[in-house]
Design an enzyme around this catalytic site. Structure first.
Site, PDB file in Angstrom:
ATOM      1  N   LYS A   1       1.120  -1.726  -0.393  1.00  0.00           N
ATOM      2  CA  LYS A   1       0.006  -0.308  -0.138  1.00  0.00           C
ATOM      3  C   LYS A   1       0.885   1.427   0.060  1.00  0.00           C
ATOM      4  CE  LYS A   1      -2.588   3.381   2.654  1.00  0.00           C
ATOM      5  NZ  LYS A   1      -1.816   4.223   3.274  1.00  0.00           N
TER       6      LYS A   1
ATOM      7  N   ASP B   1      -6.609   0.664   1.454  1.00  0.00           N
ATOM      8  CA  ASP B   1      -6.312  -0.110   3.051  1.00  0.00           C
ATOM      9  C   ASP B   1      -7.561  -0.423   3.526  1.00  0.00           C
ATOM     10  OD1 ASP B   1      -7.791   2.653   2.899  1.00  0.00           O
ATOM     11  OD2 ASP B   1      -6.359   3.527   4.198  1.00  0.00           O
TER      12      ASP B   1
END
Length: 217
Positions: free
Chosen positions: A121, A139
């Site tokens: 991420k 996320d």
């Protein structure tokens, strides 16, 4: 309503509400962006933006940061949470960038993911917001919203990322990622909208009357 139809609704509402999508983390280059994104794990952008001016006054490039001890870094970033781990990661990745990349953040997601403290991420955020390459960082917050809006049935962020990339044009990913974040913070919070109150939830599931039950990542 199909998943593609819901995606079109989401895209239209977000595009109208957020025509501009400034990067929420304050930074001046890709190194300071990388450090800021690393600090934002389990921490608000607002708090990170309060901490980073002090940190970057201490050191704002890999060479100078590599010379700072984890303890020196920790004293500044402690309010961001997970301080010991983050301070060690910042120290180590700064050393690697200094010794192996001529103090430059690599423009490659796989190379970024190999840096200490940098997961998929974080690497995706740097690739998209720093270098401008198409990426769709997902996320837990985006995962939650994508579930609420019927864009994925993924049980984890990895599957949700794949589903979102299939639904939306590649050239929209970078902006859409930020638009979803902004919408979630403003209108579709975890403990307020519950999948039934905000404009997008109502538009994608007009007949939903009870709180949505999420599949946790």
């Amino acid at each position: 309503m199909t998943r593609a139809e819901r995606a079109l609704i989401v895209s239209k509402i977000l595009g109208k509400h957020y025509p501009e999508t400034p990067v929420p983390l304050d930074h001046k280059d890709n190194f300071t962006l990388l450090v800021a994104v690393l600090l934002s794990a389990q921490c608000t952008d607002e708090r990170v933006n309060k901490v980073t001016p002090k940190l970057f006054k201490l050191a704002d490039n890999p060479k100078d940061m590599s010379k700072k001890t984890p303890d020196e870094i920790y004293k500044i970033i402690k309010p961001c949470g997970l301080g010991p781990q983050k301070s060690r990661a910042i120290n180590k990745l700064s050393n690697i960038l200094y010794e192996s990349y001529d103090c430059q953040v690599p423009e490659d997601i796989k190379a970024l993911e190999k840096l200490p403290g940098v997961g998929h991420k974080t690497a995706s955020v740097v690739i998209s917001q720093g270098f401008g390459h198409p990426a769709f960082p997902v996320d837990t917050h985006i995962h939650r919203l994508a579930q609420r809006w019927g864009l994925t049935r993924g049980k984890n962020v990895k599957q949700t990322e794949k589903d979102l990339k299939k639904l939306f044009p590649r050239d929209s990913w970078n902006q859409l990622h930020l638009q979803i974040i902004f919408w979630g913070r403003e209108f579709c919070q975890a403990q307020q909208c519950h999948g039934i109150s905000c404009k997008i939830c109502k538009a994608t599931f007009p007949k939903r009357s009870s709180p949505f039950s999420h599949k946790k990542p």
